[in-house]
Design a protein around this motif. Structure first.
Motif, PDB file in Angstrom:
ATOM      1  N   VAL A   1      61.742  44.708  89.364  1.00 44.47           N
ATOM      2  CA  VAL A   1      61.003  45.041  88.140  1.00 44.47           C
ATOM      3  C   VAL A   1      59.822  45.964  88.454  1.00 44.47           C
ATOM      4  O   VAL A   1      59.488  46.854  87.666  1.00 44.47           O
ATOM      5  N   ASN A   2      59.215  45.790  89.624  1.00 45.27           N
ATOM      6  CA  ASN A   2      58.090  46.666  89.988  1.00 45.27           C
ATOM      7  C   ASN A   2      58.513  48.127  90.148  1.00 45.27           C
ATOM      8  O   ASN A   2      57.687  49.028  90.105  1.00 45.27           O
ATOM      9  N   GLN A   3      59.794  48.337  90.374  1.00 42.82           N
ATOM     10  CA  GLN A   3      60.324  49.709  90.452  1.00 42.82           C
ATOM     11  C   GLN A   3      61.088  50.060  89.169  1.00 42.82           C
ATOM     12  O   GLN A   3      61.975  50.916  89.169  1.00 42.82           O
ATOM     13  N   HIS A   4      60.738  49.375  88.076  1.00 35.99           N
ATOM     14  CA  HIS A   4      61.318  49.628  86.748  1.00 35.99           C
ATOM     15  C   HIS A   4      62.831  49.449  86.731  1.00 35.99           C
ATOM     16  O   HIS A   4      63.553  50.230  86.100  1.00 35.99           O
ATOM     17  N   HIS A   5      63.312  48.428  87.460  1.00 32.79           N
ATOM     18  CA  HIS A   5      64.751  48.146  87.457  1.00 32.79           C
ATOM     19  C   HIS A   5      64.913  46.658  87.146  1.00 32.79           C
ATOM     20  O   HIS A   5      64.878  45.822  88.038  1.00 32.79           O
TER      21      HIS A   5
END
Ligand code: SF4
Length: 306
Positions: A117-121
């Protein structure tokens, strides 16, 4: 012949197994499971792994090995983060690379599930990528994910409700703080549950809890721990430690996150007897059984029921 996907029944299978199985089923893709952990699976995984790896990672490699050559792809998840300060243990980040390296000469194809999630995934992105990698349309993958998520939510809610009902039962209640893949593994945690039941106690799992609420509540015991699954367990403990007669901290050797978190628990919870139990490849159930018997006796003695 259509593609088949192998699901190693270790580590994150215990968190996402139903979600993955339902997703593939909705897409009409056959899955093959590695089966329950056996001594053979554990020994094979230990032989493939560096000594320093934790027992859970060794068991996972044993499950991958059991699937090699039996399916088109083996699903090896990479789960890194769920958001700010919501990290996973680095073993979950590294596992796809470890598996690729260990099995590089075996001619097996691997399929990735990448959640960071921190890498927008996020999770819907991870499932979209999973479905399209198998040749499905985006529309079909989204529909399959929606159906799988609905089923997962329904089943998890039922499991949490069943666990919560145990607090209302009469008898000695023992709260178990362990990762799902430790407590559910028939070679690791299951014998602990069986032994406790055999001793007349009611084991209750701290990890089977409303996860979002538990992550928030974990701050009551530690505001700084960043590992998501440890925070869920801490939150489960924070919500229930005063309703039980004892707590068992159950870890796989050598678990870095647990060694730190268990110290915090021992420091923060003072009024309930706590047993710190670490399982390794050598610890047969005999040693574990003796320690659990003594622990239950101590609780009886403390409560004047011996
Ligand atoms: S949290 Fe512990 S048991 Fe789980 S993968 Fe990391 S080191 Fe292994």
């Amino acid at each position: 012949m259509s593609a088949t996907v192998g699901l190693p029944q270790g580590m994150l299978y215990h968190r996402y197994g139903l979600l993955w199985r339902t997703f593939f089923q909705e897409l009409g893709i056959e899955t093959v499971r590695s089966g329950q952990t056996t001594k053979e699976i554990m020994d094979r995984g230990a032989a493939l792994c560096v000594d320093e790896a934790c027992l859970s990672a060794k068991i996972f490699l044993g499950h991958v090995d059991a699937l090699v050559g039996r399916c088109t792809y083996i699903l090896v998840p990479r789960v890194s983060s769920f958001g700010h300060k919501r990290m996973m243990c680095t073993r979950f980040e590294a596992m796809p690379d470890i598996v690729r390296n260990v099995f590089r000469d075996r001619g097996q194809q691997f399929l990735h599930y990448d959640l960071d999630v921190n890498q927008h995934h996020d999770e819907p992105d991870a499932f979209l990528a999973l479905g399209t990698a198998l040749g499905c349309t985006k529309k079909a993958a989204k529909k399959a994910y929606a159906a799988a998520k609905k089923e997962e939510r329904r089943r998890y809610k039922e499991r949490v409700a069943a666990e919560e009902a145990l607090y209302k039962k009469e008898g000695m209640k023992i709260l178990i703080a362990a990762h799902s893949y430790v407590i559910e593994d028939p070679y690791l945690g299951r014998p602990v549950l069986d032994i406790l039941k055999g001793l007349g106690a009611i084991p209750i799992r701290a990890d089977l809890t409303d996860r979002e609420a538990a992550v928030k509540r974990s701050a009551e015991l530690s505001p700084t721990i960043k590992w998501e699954m440890n925070r869920e367990i801490l939150g489960g403990l924070a919500a229930h430690w005063d309703q039980v007669d004892g707590i068992v901290l159950l870890s796989a050797f050598p678990c870095g996150p647990d060694s730190m978190v268990n110290e915090i628990i021992l420091h923060q919870i003072r009024d309930v007897p706590i047993l710190n139990l670490t399982l390794d490849a050598q610890s047969g159930t005999a040693g574990v059984e003796t320690r659990l018997e003594s622990f239950v006796d101590i609780i009886h003695f403390k409560e004047g029921t011996l």
